[in-house]
Design a protein around this motif. Structure first.
Motif, PDB file in Angstrom:
ATOM      1  N   ALA B  96      -4.565   1.278  -5.002  1.00 25.37           N
ATOM      2  CA  ALA B  96      -3.780   1.219  -3.759  1.00 25.37           C
ATOM      3  C   ALA B  96      -3.022   2.525  -3.683  1.00 25.37           C
ATOM      4  CB  ALA B  96      -2.825   0.035  -3.794  1.00 25.37           C
ATOM      5  N   GLY B 119       0.708   1.545  -7.946  1.00 23.73           N
ATOM      6  CA  GLY B 119       1.480   2.666  -8.472  1.00 23.73           C
ATOM      7  C   GLY B 119       2.970   2.377  -8.612  1.00 23.73           C
ATOM      8  N   ILE B 139      -3.151   0.488   3.110  1.00 26.58           N
ATOM      9  CA  ILE B 139      -2.706  -0.471   4.119  1.00 26.58           C
ATOM     10  C   ILE B 139      -2.181   0.363   5.289  1.00 26.58           C
ATOM     11  CG2 ILE B 139      -1.066  -2.337   4.584  1.00 26.58           C
ATOM     12  CD1 ILE B 139      -0.953  -2.712   1.469  1.00 26.58           C
TER      13      ILE B 139
HETATM   14  C1  LIG Z   1       6.673   2.762  -3.033  1.00 24.09           C
HETATM   15  S1  LIG Z   1       4.983   3.099  -3.232  1.00 24.09           S
HETATM   16  C2  LIG Z   1       4.953   4.731  -3.991  1.00 24.09           C
HETATM   17  C3  LIG Z   1       5.289   5.807  -3.045  1.00 24.09           C
HETATM   18  C4  LIG Z   1       5.075   7.174  -3.651  1.00 24.09           C
HETATM   19  N1  LIG Z   1       6.121   8.028  -3.172  1.00 24.09           N
HETATM   20  C5  LIG Z   1       3.718   7.751  -3.311  1.00 24.09           C
HETATM   21  O1  LIG Z   1       3.687   8.757  -2.610  1.00 24.09           O
HETATM   22  O2  LIG Z   1       2.698   7.223  -3.714  1.00 24.09           O
HETATM   23  C6  LIG Z   1       4.542   2.151  -4.655  1.00 24.09           C
HETATM   24  C7  LIG Z   1       3.109   1.715  -4.680  1.00 24.09           C
HETATM   25  O3  LIG Z   1       2.913   0.718  -3.684  1.00 24.09           O
HETATM   26  C8  LIG Z   1       1.579   0.796  -3.198  1.00 24.09           C
HETATM   27  N2  LIG Z   1       1.651   1.033  -1.740  1.00 24.09           N
HETATM   28  C9  LIG Z   1       2.757   1.131  -0.971  1.00 24.09           C
HETATM   29  N3  LIG Z   1       2.430   1.304   0.314  1.00 24.09           N
HETATM   30  C10 LIG Z   1       1.066   1.309   0.375  1.00 24.09           C
HETATM   31  C11 LIG Z   1       0.111   1.414   1.429  1.00 24.09           C
HETATM   32  N4  LIG Z   1       0.497   1.555   2.709  1.00 24.09           N
HETATM   33  N5  LIG Z   1      -1.195   1.382   1.106  1.00 24.09           N
HETATM   34  C12 LIG Z   1      -1.596   1.217  -0.176  1.00 24.09           C
HETATM   35  N6  LIG Z   1      -0.741   1.094  -1.212  1.00 24.09           N
HETATM   36  C13 LIG Z   1       0.571   1.136  -0.941  1.00 24.09           C
HETATM   37  C14 LIG Z   1       0.885   1.918  -3.952  1.00 24.09           C
HETATM   38  O4  LIG Z   1       0.212   1.400  -5.075  1.00 24.09           O
HETATM   39  C15 LIG Z   1       2.073   2.771  -4.380  1.00 24.09           C
HETATM   40  O5  LIG Z   1       1.772   3.549  -5.506  1.00 24.09           O
END
Ligand SMILES: C[S@@+](CC[C@H](N)C(=O)[O-])C[C@H]1O[C@@H](n2cnc3c(N)ncnc32)[C@H](O)[C@@H]1O
Ligand SMILES: C[S@@+](CC[C@H](N)C(=O)[O-])C[C@H]1O[C@@H](n2cnc3c(N)ncnc32)[C@H](O)[C@@H]1O
Lengths: 191, 191
Positions: B96, B119, B139
Protein backbone atom coordinates in the motif's frame (compact mmCIF):
# COMPACT_ATOMS: atom_id res chain seq x y z
CA UNK A 1 3.36 28.31 -6.15
CA UNK A 2 0.14 30.30 -5.73
CA UNK A 3 -1.10 29.07 -9.11
CA UNK A 4 -0.39 25.51 -8.06
CA UNK A 5 -2.17 25.95 -4.75
CA UNK A 6 -5.12 27.51 -6.52
CA UNK A 7 -5.28 24.56 -8.94
CA UNK A 8 -5.17 22.04 -6.06
CA UNK A 9 -7.88 23.90 -4.15
CA UNK A 10 -10.08 24.04 -7.24
CA UNK A 11 -9.55 20.35 -8.02
CA UNK A 12 -10.58 19.54 -4.46
CA UNK A 13 -13.64 21.79 -4.44
CA UNK A 14 -14.67 20.37 -7.84
CA UNK A 15 -15.05 16.99 -6.11
CA UNK A 16 -16.56 18.01 -2.77
CA UNK A 17 -19.89 16.31 -2.00
CA UNK A 18 -22.21 18.63 -0.08
CA UNK A 19 -24.73 15.82 0.37
CA UNK A 20 -22.41 13.24 1.95
CA UNK A 21 -21.93 13.97 5.65
CA UNK A 22 -20.61 12.37 8.77
CA UNK A 23 -22.14 12.84 12.22
CA UNK A 24 -19.99 11.87 15.22
CA UNK A 25 -22.12 10.90 18.21
CA UNK A 26 -19.77 11.41 21.14
CA UNK A 27 -16.56 10.23 19.44
CA UNK A 28 -13.93 11.95 21.53
CA UNK A 29 -10.44 10.48 21.15
CA UNK A 30 -8.36 13.01 19.21
CA UNK A 31 -6.59 10.35 17.12
CA UNK A 32 -9.93 8.93 16.04
CA UNK A 33 -11.44 12.33 15.19
CA UNK A 34 -8.26 13.18 13.32
CA UNK A 35 -8.26 9.93 11.30
CA UNK A 36 -11.96 10.38 10.46
CA UNK A 37 -11.42 13.94 9.21
CA UNK A 38 -8.52 12.76 7.01
CA UNK A 39 -10.85 10.16 5.52
CA UNK A 40 -13.59 12.78 5.05
CA UNK A 41 -11.15 14.97 3.13
CA UNK A 42 -10.08 12.00 0.99
CA UNK A 43 -13.60 11.01 -0.08
CA UNK A 44 -14.78 14.58 -0.61
CA UNK A 45 -16.93 15.20 2.47
CA UNK A 46 -17.44 18.97 2.59
CA UNK A 47 -18.97 19.12 6.03
CA UNK A 48 -18.80 16.95 9.13
CA UNK A 49 -20.93 17.22 12.26
CA UNK A 50 -20.16 16.34 15.85
CA UNK A 51 -22.18 16.11 19.02
CA UNK A 52 -20.08 17.24 21.94
CA UNK A 53 -20.06 19.84 24.69
CA UNK A 54 -18.97 23.27 23.49
CA UNK A 55 -15.51 23.18 25.01
CA UNK A 56 -14.35 20.13 23.07
CA UNK A 57 -13.97 21.96 19.78
CA UNK A 58 -10.61 23.30 20.91
CA UNK A 59 -9.27 19.77 21.18
CA UNK A 60 -10.47 18.96 17.71
CA UNK A 61 -8.85 22.00 16.14
CA UNK A 62 -5.48 21.17 17.61
CA UNK A 63 -5.41 17.54 16.64
CA UNK A 64 -6.98 17.16 13.25
CA UNK A 65 -3.51 16.65 11.76
CA UNK A 66 -4.04 18.92 8.80
CA UNK A 67 -7.43 17.67 7.70
CA UNK A 68 -9.42 19.81 10.14
CA UNK A 69 -8.83 22.93 8.14
CA UNK A 70 -10.18 21.34 4.93
CA UNK A 71 -13.35 19.78 6.28
CA UNK A 72 -15.94 22.13 7.71
CA UNK A 73 -17.02 21.03 11.18
CA UNK A 74 -20.32 21.92 12.78
CA UNK A 75 -20.97 21.00 16.39
CA UNK A 76 -24.31 20.20 17.98
CA UNK A 77 -25.34 20.08 21.63
CA UNK A 78 -27.42 16.91 21.31
CA UNK A 79 -27.83 14.09 18.81
CA UNK A 80 -31.63 14.30 18.39
CA UNK A 81 -31.65 17.86 17.05
CA UNK A 82 -28.54 17.11 14.98
CA UNK A 83 -30.25 14.21 13.21
CA UNK A 84 -33.46 16.24 12.72
CA UNK A 85 -31.53 19.10 11.22
CA UNK A 86 -29.82 16.77 8.71
CA UNK A 87 -33.14 15.15 7.86
CA UNK A 88 -34.59 18.65 7.46
CA UNK A 89 -31.98 19.26 4.77
CA UNK A 90 -33.25 16.15 2.98
CA UNK A 91 -30.53 13.71 4.04
CA UNK A 92 -31.03 10.08 5.01
CA UNK A 93 -29.23 9.32 8.26
CA UNK A 94 -27.55 5.90 8.34
CA UNK A 95 -26.37 4.89 11.81
CA UNK A 96 -23.34 2.58 11.84
CA UNK A 97 -24.73 0.42 14.57
CA UNK A 98 -24.64 -3.33 15.14
CA UNK A 99 -28.31 -3.62 16.11
CA UNK A 100 -31.00 -6.14 15.20
CA UNK A 101 -32.33 -3.64 12.63
CA UNK A 102 -28.97 -3.31 10.90
CA UNK A 103 -28.57 -4.11 7.20
CA UNK A 104 -25.28 -4.79 5.44
CA UNK A 105 -23.47 -1.50 4.87
CA UNK A 106 -22.97 -2.29 1.18
CA UNK A 107 -26.71 -2.68 0.59
CA UNK A 108 -27.68 0.97 1.13
CA UNK A 109 -27.59 3.74 -1.44
CA UNK A 110 -24.95 6.38 -0.73
CA UNK A 111 -25.55 8.26 -3.97
CA UNK A 112 -28.63 9.84 -2.45
CA UNK A 113 -28.13 12.67 0.04
CA UNK A 114 -27.05 11.01 3.28
CA UNK A 115 -25.13 11.24 6.52
CA UNK A 116 -23.30 8.43 8.30
CA UNK A 117 -23.74 8.48 12.08
CA UNK A 118 -20.80 7.01 14.05
CA UNK A 119 -20.94 6.04 17.71
CA UNK A 120 -18.58 6.68 20.60
CA UNK A 121 -15.57 4.49 21.33
CA UNK A 122 -16.96 2.89 24.49
CA UNK A 123 -20.73 3.04 24.39
CA UNK A 124 -21.42 3.19 20.65
CA UNK A 125 -24.34 5.07 19.06
CA UNK A 126 -26.57 6.64 21.72
CA UNK A 127 -30.15 5.46 22.16
CA UNK A 128 -31.43 8.80 20.90
CA UNK A 129 -29.18 8.59 17.84
CA UNK A 130 -30.22 5.02 17.05
CA UNK A 131 -33.91 5.89 17.43
CA UNK A 132 -33.72 8.96 15.19
CA UNK A 133 -31.72 7.36 12.35
CA UNK A 134 -33.47 6.32 9.14
CA UNK A 135 -31.58 3.02 8.95
CA UNK A 136 -28.89 1.08 10.79
CA UNK A 137 -25.95 -0.32 8.85
CA UNK A 138 -23.33 -2.87 9.89
CA UNK A 139 -19.99 -4.07 8.60
CA UNK A 140 -19.72 -7.88 8.64
CA UNK A 141 -17.49 -9.30 11.38
CA UNK A 142 -16.01 -12.76 10.78
CA UNK A 143 -13.95 -12.90 13.97
CA UNK A 144 -14.18 -12.82 17.73
CA UNK A 145 -13.86 -9.12 18.48
CA UNK A 146 -17.29 -7.46 18.61
CA UNK A 147 -16.55 -4.17 16.85
CA UNK A 148 -14.05 -2.26 14.75
CA UNK A 149 -12.23 0.88 15.78
CA UNK A 150 -14.57 3.81 15.02
CA UNK A 151 -12.24 5.53 12.54
CA UNK A 152 -11.76 2.22 10.74
CA UNK A 153 -15.53 1.62 10.56
CA UNK A 154 -16.11 5.17 9.27
CA UNK A 155 -13.51 4.66 6.53
CA UNK A 156 -14.87 1.32 5.38
CA UNK A 157 -18.32 2.89 5.00
CA UNK A 158 -17.12 6.16 3.45
CA UNK A 159 -15.02 4.36 0.83
CA UNK A 160 -18.07 2.29 -0.11
CA UNK A 161 -19.88 5.63 -0.51
CA UNK A 162 -16.93 6.89 -2.60
CA UNK A 163 -17.10 3.78 -4.80
CA UNK A 164 -20.84 4.19 -5.41
CA UNK A 165 -20.55 7.93 -6.02
CA UNK A 166 -17.60 7.53 -8.40
CA UNK A 167 -19.55 4.91 -10.37
CA UNK A 168 -22.51 7.32 -10.53
CA UNK A 169 -20.29 10.15 -11.86
CA UNK A 170 -20.78 12.34 -8.79
CA UNK A 171 -17.11 13.40 -8.75
CA UNK A 172 -17.10 14.40 -12.41
CA UNK A 173 -18.70 17.84 -12.19
CA UNK A 174 -18.72 20.36 -9.33
CA UNK A 175 -21.53 19.80 -6.85
CA UNK A 176 -21.10 22.70 -4.43
CA UNK A 177 -23.32 25.68 -5.14
CA UNK A 178 -21.25 28.49 -6.72
CA UNK A 179 -21.50 30.77 -3.69
CA UNK A 180 -20.21 28.12 -1.24
CA UNK A 181 -17.54 27.14 -3.74
CA UNK A 182 -16.14 30.63 -4.08
CA UNK A 183 -16.51 31.52 -0.44
CA UNK A 184 -14.57 28.38 0.56
CA UNK A 185 -11.92 29.00 -2.08
CA UNK A 186 -11.49 32.50 -0.70
CA UNK A 187 -11.16 31.20 2.88
CA UNK A 188 -8.59 28.57 1.87
CA UNK A 189 -6.53 31.13 -0.01
CA UNK A 190 -6.67 33.68 2.82
CA UNK A 191 -6.66 31.73 6.09
CA UNK B 1 -20.93 -21.19 28.44
CA UNK B 2 -18.11 -23.50 27.31
CA UNK B 3 -20.28 -24.93 24.52
CA UNK B 4 -21.03 -21.41 23.36
CA UNK B 5 -17.37 -20.43 23.42
CA UNK B 6 -16.48 -23.54 21.49
CA UNK B 7 -19.13 -22.76 18.87
CA UNK B 8 -17.84 -19.18 18.49
CA UNK B 9 -14.24 -20.35 18.18
CA UNK B 10 -15.21 -22.92 15.57
CA UNK B 11 -17.28 -20.42 13.58
CA UNK B 12 -14.27 -18.10 13.58
CA UNK B 13 -11.74 -20.76 12.58
CA UNK B 14 -14.11 -21.94 9.84
CA UNK B 15 -13.68 -18.52 8.22
CA UNK B 16 -9.98 -17.86 8.85
CA UNK B 17 -8.01 -17.20 5.65
CA UNK B 18 -4.47 -18.59 5.89
CA UNK B 19 -3.55 -17.00 2.56
CA UNK B 20 -4.55 -13.41 3.37
CA UNK B 21 -1.84 -11.71 5.43
CA UNK B 22 -0.79 -8.29 6.57
CA UNK B 23 2.82 -7.17 6.89
CA UNK B 24 3.48 -4.05 8.97
CA UNK B 25 6.66 -2.28 7.84
CA UNK B 26 7.63 -0.25 10.90
CA UNK B 27 4.11 0.70 12.02
CA UNK B 28 4.69 1.45 15.68
CA UNK B 29 1.88 3.43 17.31
CA UNK B 30 0.01 1.08 19.64
CA UNK B 31 -3.41 2.48 18.73
CA UNK B 32 -2.72 1.86 15.05
CA UNK B 33 -1.41 -1.68 15.58
CA UNK B 34 -4.39 -2.40 17.79
CA UNK B 35 -6.92 -1.08 15.24
CA UNK B 36 -5.24 -3.09 12.46
CA UNK B 37 -5.37 -6.33 14.47
CA UNK B 38 -9.07 -5.76 15.19
CA UNK B 39 -9.65 -5.39 11.46
CA UNK B 40 -7.56 -8.50 10.75
CA UNK B 41 -9.72 -10.49 13.15
CA UNK B 42 -12.90 -9.13 11.53
CA UNK B 43 -11.92 -10.09 7.96
CA UNK B 44 -10.51 -13.47 8.95
CA UNK B 45 -6.76 -12.86 8.74
CA UNK B 46 -5.18 -15.82 10.55
CA UNK B 47 -1.65 -14.46 10.70
CA UNK B 48 -0.13 -10.98 10.66
CA UNK B 49 3.54 -10.08 10.30
CA UNK B 50 5.48 -7.12 11.60
CA UNK B 51 8.95 -5.78 11.05
CA UNK B 52 10.24 -4.28 14.27
CA UNK B 53 13.07 -4.65 16.75
CA UNK B 54 12.61 -7.56 19.14
CA UNK B 55 11.66 -5.52 22.17
CA UNK B 56 8.59 -3.96 20.59
CA UNK B 57 6.48 -7.09 20.77
CA UNK B 58 5.75 -6.39 24.43
CA UNK B 59 4.04 -3.15 23.48
CA UNK B 60 1.94 -4.93 20.93
CA UNK B 61 0.78 -7.62 23.34
CA UNK B 62 -0.36 -5.05 25.87
CA UNK B 63 -2.25 -2.86 23.49
CA UNK B 64 -3.96 -5.04 20.98
CA UNK B 65 -7.26 -4.39 22.77
CA UNK B 66 -8.42 -7.96 22.65
CA UNK B 67 -7.64 -8.75 19.02
CA UNK B 68 -3.97 -9.59 19.59
CA UNK B 69 -4.81 -12.91 21.14
CA UNK B 70 -6.93 -13.97 18.13
CA UNK B 71 -4.55 -13.04 15.34
CA UNK B 72 -1.23 -14.82 15.26
CA UNK B 73 1.64 -12.34 15.00
CA UNK B 74 5.06 -13.15 13.61
CA UNK B 75 7.83 -10.59 13.84
CA UNK B 76 10.74 -10.13 11.44
CA UNK B 77 14.00 -8.28 11.86
CA UNK B 78 13.99 -6.72 8.38
CA UNK B 79 11.47 -6.16 5.63
CA UNK B 80 13.46 -7.74 2.77
CA UNK B 81 13.59 -11.23 4.30
CA UNK B 82 9.99 -10.85 5.50
CA UNK B 83 8.75 -10.20 1.95
CA UNK B 84 10.92 -13.03 0.55
CA UNK B 85 9.56 -15.44 3.10
CA UNK B 86 5.96 -14.58 2.19
CA UNK B 87 6.75 -14.88 -1.51
CA UNK B 88 8.42 -18.21 -0.74
CA UNK B 89 5.07 -19.39 0.64
CA UNK B 90 3.49 -18.47 -2.70
CA UNK B 91 1.91 -15.15 -1.69
CA UNK B 92 1.78 -12.01 -3.80
CA UNK B 93 2.92 -9.01 -1.78
CA UNK B 94 0.91 -5.84 -2.45
CA UNK B 95 2.49 -2.72 -0.96
CA UNK B 96 0.00 0.00 0.00
CA UNK B 97 2.17 2.77 -1.33
CA UNK B 98 1.35 5.96 -3.22
CA UNK B 99 4.13 5.57 -5.78
CA UNK B 100 4.23 6.11 -9.53
CA UNK B 101 3.87 2.34 -10.01
CA UNK B 102 0.73 2.14 -7.89
CA UNK B 103 -2.51 0.77 -9.33
CA UNK B 104 -5.97 1.31 -7.86
CA UNK B 105 -6.41 -0.94 -4.82
CA UNK B 106 -9.71 -2.27 -6.19
CA UNK B 107 -8.07 -3.50 -9.40
CA UNK B 108 -5.96 -6.25 -7.85
CA UNK B 109 -7.04 -9.81 -7.09
CA UNK B 110 -7.23 -10.56 -3.37
CA UNK B 111 -8.70 -14.03 -3.86
CA UNK B 112 -5.26 -15.34 -4.73
CA UNK B 113 -2.81 -15.89 -1.87
CA UNK B 114 -1.55 -12.45 -0.91
CA UNK B 115 -0.18 -10.15 1.77
CA UNK B 116 -0.81 -6.44 2.15
CA UNK B 117 2.27 -4.46 3.15
CA UNK B 118 1.56 -1.30 5.18
CA UNK B 119 4.06 1.51 5.76
CA UNK B 120 5.04 3.42 8.89
CA UNK B 121 3.11 6.45 10.13
CA UNK B 122 5.78 9.01 9.26
CA UNK B 123 7.98 7.66 6.50
CA UNK B 124 5.64 5.19 4.79
CA UNK B 125 6.75 1.94 3.16
CA UNK B 126 10.54 1.54 3.31
CA UNK B 127 12.60 1.55 0.11
CA UNK B 128 13.46 -2.10 0.63
CA UNK B 129 9.80 -2.98 1.15
CA UNK B 130 8.69 -1.05 -1.94
CA UNK B 131 11.40 -2.66 -4.07
CA UNK B 132 10.59 -6.20 -2.95
CA UNK B 133 6.80 -5.97 -3.35
CA UNK B 134 5.11 -7.59 -6.35
CA UNK B 135 2.81 -4.59 -6.88
CA UNK B 136 1.99 -1.22 -5.36
CA UNK B 137 -1.62 -0.34 -4.64
CA UNK B 138 -3.20 3.01 -3.78
CA UNK B 139 -6.50 4.24 -2.43
CA UNK B 140 -7.81 7.24 -4.39
CA UNK B 141 -7.54 10.59 -2.59
CA UNK B 142 -9.95 13.34 -3.67
CA UNK B 143 -8.82 15.92 -1.12
CA UNK B 144 -5.86 17.95 0.06
CA UNK B 145 -4.32 15.66 2.65
CA UNK B 146 -1.69 13.39 1.10
CA UNK B 147 -2.39 10.13 2.90
CA UNK B 148 -4.82 8.29 5.16
CA UNK B 149 -4.12 7.06 8.64
CA UNK B 150 -2.39 3.67 8.33
CA UNK B 151 -5.06 1.69 10.19
CA UNK B 152 -7.73 3.32 8.03
CA UNK B 153 -5.85 2.47 4.82
CA UNK B 154 -5.34 -1.13 5.97
CA UNK B 155 -9.07 -1.50 6.69
CA UNK B 156 -10.19 -0.04 3.36
CA UNK B 157 -7.95 -2.54 1.55
CA UNK B 158 -8.78 -5.52 3.79
CA UNK B 159 -12.53 -4.99 3.43
CA UNK B 160 -12.10 -4.92 -0.37
CA UNK B 161 -10.28 -8.26 0.04
CA UNK B 162 -13.16 -9.47 2.25
CA UNK B 163 -15.68 -8.42 -0.41
CA UNK B 164 -13.83 -10.27 -3.17
CA UNK B 165 -13.27 -13.36 -1.03
CA UNK B 166 -16.90 -13.48 0.13
CA UNK B 167 -18.05 -13.23 -3.51
CA UNK B 168 -15.67 -16.08 -4.39
CA UNK B 169 -17.06 -18.28 -1.58
CA UNK B 170 -13.79 -18.34 0.37
CA UNK B 171 -15.58 -17.97 3.72
CA UNK B 172 -18.01 -20.81 3.02
CA UNK B 173 -15.82 -23.81 3.88
CA UNK B 174 -12.87 -24.09 6.29
CA UNK B 175 -9.55 -23.12 4.74
CA UNK B 176 -7.08 -23.80 7.54
CA UNK B 177 -5.37 -27.18 7.36
CA UNK B 178 -6.85 -29.56 9.97
CA UNK B 179 -3.72 -29.61 12.10
CA UNK B 180 -3.50 -25.82 12.39
CA UNK B 181 -7.25 -25.65 12.98
CA UNK B 182 -7.20 -28.05 15.91
CA UNK B 183 -3.98 -26.74 17.36
CA UNK B 184 -5.39 -23.20 17.37
CA UNK B 185 -8.71 -24.32 18.80
CA UNK B 186 -6.82 -26.04 21.60
CA UNK B 187 -4.74 -22.91 22.32
CA UNK B 188 -7.85 -20.70 22.39
CA UNK B 189 -9.65 -23.06 24.75
CA UNK B 190 -6.64 -23.41 27.07
CA UNK B 191 -4.84 -20.07 27.05
C1 LIG C 1 0.40 7.98 6.96
S1 LIG C 1 0.83 6.94 5.63
C2 LIG C 1 2.56 7.34 5.31
C3 LIG C 1 2.73 8.64 4.65
C4 LIG C 1 4.17 8.87 4.23
N1 LIG C 1 4.46 10.26 4.43
C5 LIG C 1 4.41 8.48 2.79
O1 LIG C 1 4.70 9.37 2.00
O2 LIG C 1 4.31 7.32 2.43
C6 LIG C 1 1.07 5.37 6.40
C7 LIG C 1 0.80 4.21 5.50
O3 LIG C 1 -0.60 4.12 5.26
C8 LIG C 1 -0.83 3.57 3.97
N2 LIG C 1 -1.62 4.56 3.20
C9 LIG C 1 -2.08 5.76 3.62
N3 LIG C 1 -2.79 6.35 2.65
C10 LIG C 1 -2.79 5.50 1.58
C11 LIG C 1 -3.38 5.53 0.29
N4 LIG C 1 -4.13 6.57 -0.12
N5 LIG C 1 -3.16 4.49 -0.53
C12 LIG C 1 -2.42 3.42 -0.13
N6 LIG C 1 -1.85 3.33 1.09
C13 LIG C 1 -2.04 4.36 1.94
C14 LIG C 1 0.53 3.28 3.36
O4 LIG C 1 0.90 1.94 3.62
C15 LIG C 1 1.42 4.25 4.12
O5 LIG C 1 2.76 3.82 4.14
C1 LIG D 1 -15.86 0.66 19.07
S1 LIG D 1 -17.42 0.82 18.36
C2 LIG D 1 -18.53 0.88 19.78
C3 LIG D 1 -18.73 -0.41 20.40
C4 LIG D 1 -19.80 -0.37 21.48
N1 LIG D 1 -19.39 -1.23 22.53
C5 LIG D 1 -21.14 -0.82 20.92
O1 LIG D 1 -21.63 -1.85 21.38
O2 LIG D 1 -21.72 -0.16 20.05
C6 LIG D 1 -17.50 2.53 17.90
C7 LIG D 1 -18.38 2.80 16.72
O3 LIG D 1 -17.77 2.30 15.54
C8 LIG D 1 -18.75 1.90 14.62
N2 LIG D 1 -18.56 0.47 14.32
C9 LIG D 1 -17.60 -0.35 14.80
N3 LIG D 1 -17.71 -1.59 14.27
C10 LIG D 1 -18.76 -1.55 13.44
C11 LIG D 1 -19.37 -2.51 12.56
N4 LIG D 1 -18.92 -3.75 12.45
N5 LIG D 1 -20.45 -2.10 11.86
C12 LIG D 1 -20.91 -0.85 11.95
N6 LIG D 1 -20.38 0.10 12.73
C13 LIG D 1 -19.31 -0.24 13.47
C14 LIG D 1 -20.10 2.19 15.26
O4 LIG D 1 -20.55 3.47 14.85
C15 LIG D 1 -19.74 2.18 16.74
O5 LIG D 1 -20.67 2.92 17.50
Amino acid sequence: MTAERLARFRATLDRRQPDLRVLLDGVHKPHNVSAILRTCDAVGVYQAHAVWPGDRLAVHRQTSAGAGQWVRMRTHEAVGPAVSSLQGEGLQVYAAHLSERAVDFRSVDYTRPCAVLMGAELWGVSQAGAAAADAHISIPMAGLVASLNVSVAAAVILFEAQRQRAAAGLYDTPRLDPETYHQTLFEWLHP
